[in-house]
Design an enzyme around this catalytic site. Structure first.
Site, PDB file in Angstrom:
ATOM      1  N   LYS A  55     -46.702  -8.757  -3.360  1.00  0.00           N
ATOM      2  CA  LYS A  55     -45.381  -9.247  -2.947  1.00  0.00           C
ATOM      3  C   LYS A  55     -45.179  -8.847  -1.485  1.00  0.00           C
ATOM      4  CE  LYS A  55     -40.744  -9.768  -4.897  1.00  0.00           C
ATOM      5  NZ  LYS A  55     -40.824 -11.224  -5.087  1.00  0.00           N
ATOM      6  N   ARG A 105     -44.604  -1.732  -8.942  1.00  0.00           N
ATOM      7  CA  ARG A 105     -45.207  -2.937  -8.363  1.00  0.00           C
ATOM      8  C   ARG A 105     -45.237  -2.863  -6.840  1.00  0.00           C
ATOM      9  NH1 ARG A 105     -42.814  -8.874  -9.648  1.00  0.00           N
ATOM     10  NH2 ARG A 105     -41.156  -8.091  -8.290  1.00  0.00           N
ATOM     11  N   GLU A 143     -46.623 -21.485  -9.945  1.00  0.00           N
ATOM     12  CA  GLU A 143     -45.256 -20.984 -10.095  1.00  0.00           C
ATOM     13  C   GLU A 143     -44.360 -21.821  -9.202  1.00  0.00           C
ATOM     14  OE1 GLU A 143     -45.452 -16.884  -8.920  1.00  0.00           O
ATOM     15  OE2 GLU A 143     -45.998 -17.339  -6.872  1.00  0.00           O
TER      16      GLU A 143
END
Length: 289
Positions: A150, A50, A183
């Site tokens: 991220k 990721r 989220e």
């Protein structure tokens, strides 16, 4: 504590980067938070994968290969003699000038690895459950800064966290620009309704959480019907159970949202079962060192 920076280990007090590093100046970089349980690095390969995906999306070339990065993470844990830990793996654009132009960053990307402990929420809340609210700050839209990257630019989440803390809550739900549940400030969200599990899809302003994926994996193996489905606050309010997932948070129950009691007002049966199975998964899934 020994901190890894660009091939060397430094004592915590000596661990420094340049004030011209674009990770500091502009949040220009990516990161991963990784858990270690009894010398087993949980889902390390998935975290590194990721990280590279996030870096590719922002056109940041990581100066180590995936295999080399994995070895450096393990080396950092050994240097710190940690059996259980939280790892912060950071890659920045590196040192440059005061302009935005990433081409002005000379040299290679900066790689920083910190191994320490973390407790995102008080221990008693894992037994009693969280009370959370919805905040006005909406999640970044994918067309601006895709939440699946991220990145070191976490101001969107921090502003929402500030709103929650100012209102007296530890955590908050963030909606997307259409008003659907995205989220929380640092976690993915799940609800349970009539023994079915629901979580917002990745395309709706959510990070592809490693713990989120682990919960979906647990549900498949245990024949729990799980759905990636858009959710409104109404669906959350009338759910039978609710819980949050994240590497730092692990799995934590939610018992009240915006003043609405969820289910019986205590951690639900499915939530507790998934929490137990997740702990079992962390004992066998990952890279041993």
């Amino acid at each position: 504590m020994k901190v890894y920076i660009n091939g060397k280990f430094y004592e915590k007090s000596e661990a420094k980067i340049s004030v011209f590093d674009h990770g500091l100046l502009y949040g220009d970089g990516v990161f991963e938070g990784i858990r270690v349980y009894n010398r087993l690095v949980f889902k390390l390969k998935e975290h590194i994968e990721r990280l590279f995906e996030s870096a590719k999306s922002i056109m940041l070339k990581i100066s180590l290969t995936k295999e080399q990065l994995l070895e450096v993470v393990i080396q950092t844990l050994k240097e710190n003699k940690l059996d259980d830990a939280y790892i912060r793996l950071i890659v920045t654009r590196g040192e440059g000038d005061l302009g935005l132009d990433p081409r002005k960053c000379f040299g290679r990307s900066s790689i920083i690895i910190i191994a320490d402990k973390i407790a995102l929420y008080p221990k008693e809340l894992y037994k009693e459950g969280l009370k959370i609210i919805t905040v006005p700050t909406v999640r970044n839209v994918p067309e601006a800064l895709n939440p699946q990257i991220k990145s070191l630019n976490y101001l969107n989440n921090i502003l929402a966290k500030i709103e929650a803390l100012n209102a007296g809550f530890d955590e908050a739900i963030m909606l997307d620009h259409l008003g659907y549940v995205a989220e929380c400030t640092g976690d993915n969200i799940f609800i349970v309704k009539k023994n079915h599990l629901y979580t917002p899809p990745q395309c709706m302003g959510t990070l592809r959480g490693i713990t989120r994926d682990a919960v979906l994996e647990i549900s498949r193996k245990n024949k729990i019907f799980a759905h990636e489905h858009v959710l409104t606050r109404h669906e959350v309010y009338i759910s039978d159970e609710c819980f949050l997932t994240g590497t730092a948070a692990e799995i934590i129950p939610v018992v009240c949202v915006d003043g609405r009691v969820i289910g019986a007002g205590k951690p639900g049966k499915m939530t507790l079962s998934i929490m137990k199975k997740f702990k079992e998964l962390t004992r066998r899934e990952g890279v041993k060192y």
